[in-house]
Design a protein around this motif. Structure first.
Motif, PDB file in Angstrom:
ATOM      1  N   ALA A  51       0.831  -1.209   0.000  1.00  0.00           N
ATOM      2  CA  ALA A  51       0.000   0.000   0.000  1.00  0.00           C
ATOM      3  C   ALA A  51       0.866   1.260   0.000  1.00  0.00           C
ATOM      4  O   ALA A  51       0.601   2.219  -0.731  1.00  0.00           O
ATOM      5  CB  ALA A  51      -0.945  -0.010   1.198  1.00  0.00           C
ATOM      6  N   VAL A  52       1.905   1.261   0.821  1.00  0.00           N
ATOM      7  CA  VAL A  52       2.785   2.431   0.892  1.00  0.00           C
ATOM      8  C   VAL A  52       3.579   2.571  -0.406  1.00  0.00           C
ATOM      9  O   VAL A  52       3.722   3.668  -0.951  1.00  0.00           O
ATOM     10  CB  VAL A  52       3.711   2.345   2.123  1.00  0.00           C
ATOM     11  N   PHE A  53       4.087   1.469  -0.916  1.00  0.00           N
ATOM     12  CA  PHE A  53       4.855   1.461  -2.169  1.00  0.00           C
ATOM     13  C   PHE A  53       4.034   2.071  -3.307  1.00  0.00           C
ATOM     14  O   PHE A  53       4.484   2.980  -4.006  1.00  0.00           O
ATOM     15  CB  PHE A  53       5.254   0.015  -2.468  1.00  0.00           C
ATOM     16  N   THR A  54       2.832   1.580  -3.495  1.00  0.00           N
ATOM     17  CA  THR A  54       2.004   2.089  -4.587  1.00  0.00           C
ATOM     18  C   THR A  54       1.533   3.511  -4.307  1.00  0.00           C
ATOM     19  O   THR A  54       1.418   4.316  -5.236  1.00  0.00           O
ATOM     20  CB  THR A  54       0.800   1.171  -4.868  1.00  0.00           C
ATOM     21  N   GLY A  55       1.264   3.814  -3.041  1.00  0.00           N
ATOM     22  CA  GLY A  55       0.833   5.166  -2.686  1.00  0.00           C
ATOM     23  C   GLY A  55       1.908   6.199  -2.958  1.00  0.00           C
ATOM     24  O   GLY A  55       1.641   7.259  -3.539  1.00  0.00           O
ATOM     25  N   ILE A  56       3.138   5.893  -2.541  1.00  0.00           N
ATOM     26  CA  ILE A  56       4.245   6.818  -2.796  1.00  0.00           C
ATOM     27  C   ILE A  56       4.456   6.970  -4.298  1.00  0.00           C
ATOM     28  O   ILE A  56       4.628   8.090  -4.801  1.00  0.00           O
ATOM     29  CB  ILE A  56       5.532   6.332  -2.107  1.00  0.00           C
ATOM     30  N   GLY A  57       4.437   5.858  -5.002  1.00  0.00           N
ATOM     31  CA  GLY A  57       4.625   5.922  -6.452  1.00  0.00           C
ATOM     32  C   GLY A  57       3.539   6.732  -7.144  1.00  0.00           C
ATOM     33  O   GLY A  57       3.826   7.574  -7.995  1.00  0.00           O
ATOM     34  N   ALA A  58       2.298   6.477  -6.765  1.00  0.00           N
ATOM     35  CA  ALA A  58       1.180   7.189  -7.399  1.00  0.00           C
ATOM     36  C   ALA A  58       1.228   8.683  -7.078  1.00  0.00           C
ATOM     37  O   ALA A  58       1.109   9.523  -7.983  1.00  0.00           O
ATOM     38  CB  ALA A  58      -0.144   6.591  -6.936  1.00  0.00           C
ATOM     39  N   ALA A  59       1.399   9.009  -5.807  1.00  0.00           N
ATOM     40  CA  ALA A  59       1.423  10.418  -5.412  1.00  0.00           C
ATOM     41  C   ALA A  59       2.599  11.149  -6.056  1.00  0.00           C
ATOM     42  O   ALA A  59       2.443  12.265  -6.569  1.00  0.00           O
ATOM     43  CB  ALA A  59       1.496  10.529  -3.893  1.00  0.00           C
ATOM     44  N   SER A  60       3.752  10.529  -6.049  1.00  0.00           N
ATOM     45  CA  SER A  60       4.940  11.161  -6.629  1.00  0.00           C
ATOM     46  C   SER A  60       4.789  11.354  -8.139  1.00  0.00           C
ATOM     47  O   SER A  60       5.216  12.369  -8.690  1.00  0.00           O
ATOM     48  CB  SER A  60       6.182  10.316  -6.340  1.00  0.00           C
ATOM     49  N   THR A  61       4.162  10.398  -8.793  1.00  0.00           N
ATOM     50  CA  THR A  61       3.957  10.515 -10.236  1.00  0.00           C
ATOM     51  C   THR A  61       2.975  11.633 -10.555  1.00  0.00           C
ATOM     52  O   THR A  61       3.182  12.404 -11.501  1.00  0.00           O
ATOM     53  CB  THR A  61       3.482   9.170 -10.822  1.00  0.00           C
ATOM     54  N   VAL A  62       1.933  11.772  -9.752  1.00  0.00           N
ATOM     55  CA  VAL A  62       0.976  12.868  -9.960  1.00  0.00           C
ATOM     56  C   VAL A  62       1.667  14.212  -9.742  1.00  0.00           C
ATOM     57  O   VAL A  62       1.498  15.147 -10.531  1.00  0.00           O
ATOM     58  CB  VAL A  62      -0.247  12.718  -9.026  1.00  0.00           C
ATOM     59  N   ILE A  72      -0.698   7.058   3.830  1.00  0.00           N
ATOM     60  CA  ILE A  72       0.684   6.577   3.907  1.00  0.00           C
ATOM     61  C   ILE A  72       1.264   6.848   5.288  1.00  0.00           C
ATOM     62  O   ILE A  72       1.855   5.965   5.919  1.00  0.00           O
ATOM     63  CB  ILE A  72       1.548   7.222   2.802  1.00  0.00           C
ATOM     64  N   VAL A  73       1.079   8.057   5.787  1.00  0.00           N
ATOM     65  CA  VAL A  73       1.583   8.413   7.120  1.00  0.00           C
ATOM     66  C   VAL A  73       0.901   7.563   8.186  1.00  0.00           C
ATOM     67  O   VAL A  73       1.549   7.080   9.128  1.00  0.00           O
ATOM     68  CB  VAL A  73       1.390   9.924   7.394  1.00  0.00           C
ATOM     69  N   PRO A 108      -9.742  19.271  -6.423  1.00  0.00           N
ATOM     70  CA  PRO A 108     -10.038  17.881  -6.058  1.00  0.00           C
ATOM     71  C   PRO A 108      -8.798  16.981  -6.101  1.00  0.00           C
ATOM     72  O   PRO A 108      -8.616  16.120  -5.240  1.00  0.00           O
ATOM     73  CB  PRO A 108     -11.072  17.433  -7.100  1.00  0.00           C
ATOM     74  N   LYS A 109      -7.922  17.170  -7.085  1.00  0.00           N
ATOM     75  CA  LYS A 109      -6.702  16.361  -7.157  1.00  0.00           C
ATOM     76  C   LYS A 109      -5.799  16.621  -5.957  1.00  0.00           C
ATOM     77  O   LYS A 109      -5.215  15.693  -5.399  1.00  0.00           O
ATOM     78  CB  LYS A 109      -5.930  16.644  -8.449  1.00  0.00           C
ATOM     79  N   ILE A 110      -5.688  17.874  -5.552  1.00  0.00           N
ATOM     80  CA  ILE A 110      -4.859  18.222  -4.391  1.00  0.00           C
ATOM     81  C   ILE A 110      -5.434  17.598  -3.129  1.00  0.00           C
ATOM     82  O   ILE A 110      -4.704  17.023  -2.311  1.00  0.00           O
ATOM     83  CB  ILE A 110      -4.722  19.750  -4.262  1.00  0.00           C
ATOM     84  N   VAL A 111      -6.746  17.675  -2.953  1.00  0.00           N
ATOM     85  CA  VAL A 111      -7.395  17.080  -1.776  1.00  0.00           C
ATOM     86  C   VAL A 111      -7.176  15.570  -1.757  1.00  0.00           C
ATOM     87  O   VAL A 111      -6.835  14.993  -0.714  1.00  0.00           O
ATOM     88  CB  VAL A 111      -8.900  17.428  -1.739  1.00  0.00           C
ATOM     89  N   LEU A 112      -7.339  14.919  -2.891  1.00  0.00           N
ATOM     90  CA  LEU A 112      -7.144  13.473  -2.954  1.00  0.00           C
ATOM     91  C   LEU A 112      -5.690  13.083  -2.697  1.00  0.00           C
ATOM     92  O   LEU A 112      -5.421  12.070  -2.045  1.00  0.00           O
ATOM     93  CB  LEU A 112      -7.634  12.933  -4.292  1.00  0.00           C
ATOM     94  N   LEU A 113      -4.749  13.874  -3.173  1.00  0.00           N
ATOM     95  CA  LEU A 113      -3.340  13.626  -2.865  1.00  0.00           C
ATOM     96  C   LEU A 113      -3.080  13.732  -1.367  1.00  0.00           C
ATOM     97  O   LEU A 113      -2.345  12.923  -0.796  1.00  0.00           O
ATOM     98  CB  LEU A 113      -2.440  14.623  -3.593  1.00  0.00           C
ATOM     99  N   LEU A 114      -3.665  14.734  -0.731  1.00  0.00           N
ATOM    100  CA  LEU A 114      -3.506  14.887   0.716  1.00  0.00           C
ATOM    101  C   LEU A 114      -4.086  13.685   1.462  1.00  0.00           C
ATOM    102  O   LEU A 114      -3.500  13.224   2.454  1.00  0.00           O
ATOM    103  CB  LEU A 114      -4.143  16.191   1.193  1.00  0.00           C
ATOM    104  N   LEU A 115      -5.207  13.169   0.996  1.00  0.00           N
ATOM    105  CA  LEU A 115      -5.779  11.962   1.604  1.00  0.00           C
ATOM    106  C   LEU A 115      -4.850  10.764   1.414  1.00  0.00           C
ATOM    107  O   LEU A 115      -4.680   9.953   2.328  1.00  0.00           O
ATOM    108  CB  LEU A 115      -7.157  11.658   1.007  1.00  0.00           C
TER     109      LEU A 115
END
Length: 113
Positions: free
Chosen positions: A60-71, A96-97, A84-91
């Motif tokens: 979950a963390v691996f894919t989350g970091i990858g997805a967020a960093s790619t966005v 991850i945290v 909305p994209k910024i809010v979803l990234l924060l979520l």
């Protein structure tokens, strides 16, 4: 150390994701090679992290970091930014945290599955 492996694995996802995009279906050889090399790096680092922590959390963390960093990299390179994209990234970052805060590393070589 497993968390550092996850961060590096997630960061390498950015490189291979953009490599895949620019490979145009593996018809461009330079970005194709870059993508394949970074896919291998990414999964090697992920496997090192997953050996020392619960695999569900690691994935979950691996894919989350990858997805967020790619966005975020996409934003930097000119892709559309919206509230909305910024809010979803924060979520996503909150998840991850939260996973980091609630996960203990397992001992390397333990008998737990």
């Amino acid at each position: 150390m497993p968390w550092m492996y996850l961060v590096l694995a997630g960061a390498s996802e950015v490189v291979w994701a953009f490599g895949l995009k620019h490979s145009h279906g593996f018809t461009e050889w330079k970005p194709s090679i870059i993508a394949v090399v970074f896919i291998l790096i990414s999964f090697i680092l992920f496997s090192k992290a997953a050996a020392a922590m619960p695999v569900g959390t690691a994935y979950a963390v691996f894919t989350g970091i990858g997805a967020a960093s790619t966005v975020i990299a996409g934003f930097i390179l000119g892709e559309e930014i919206s509230l909305p994209k910024i809010v979803l990234l924060l979520l996503l970052f909150a998840g991850i945290v939260g996973l980091k805060a609630t996960t203990k590393d397992e001992e390397a070589g333990s008998d737990q599955v």
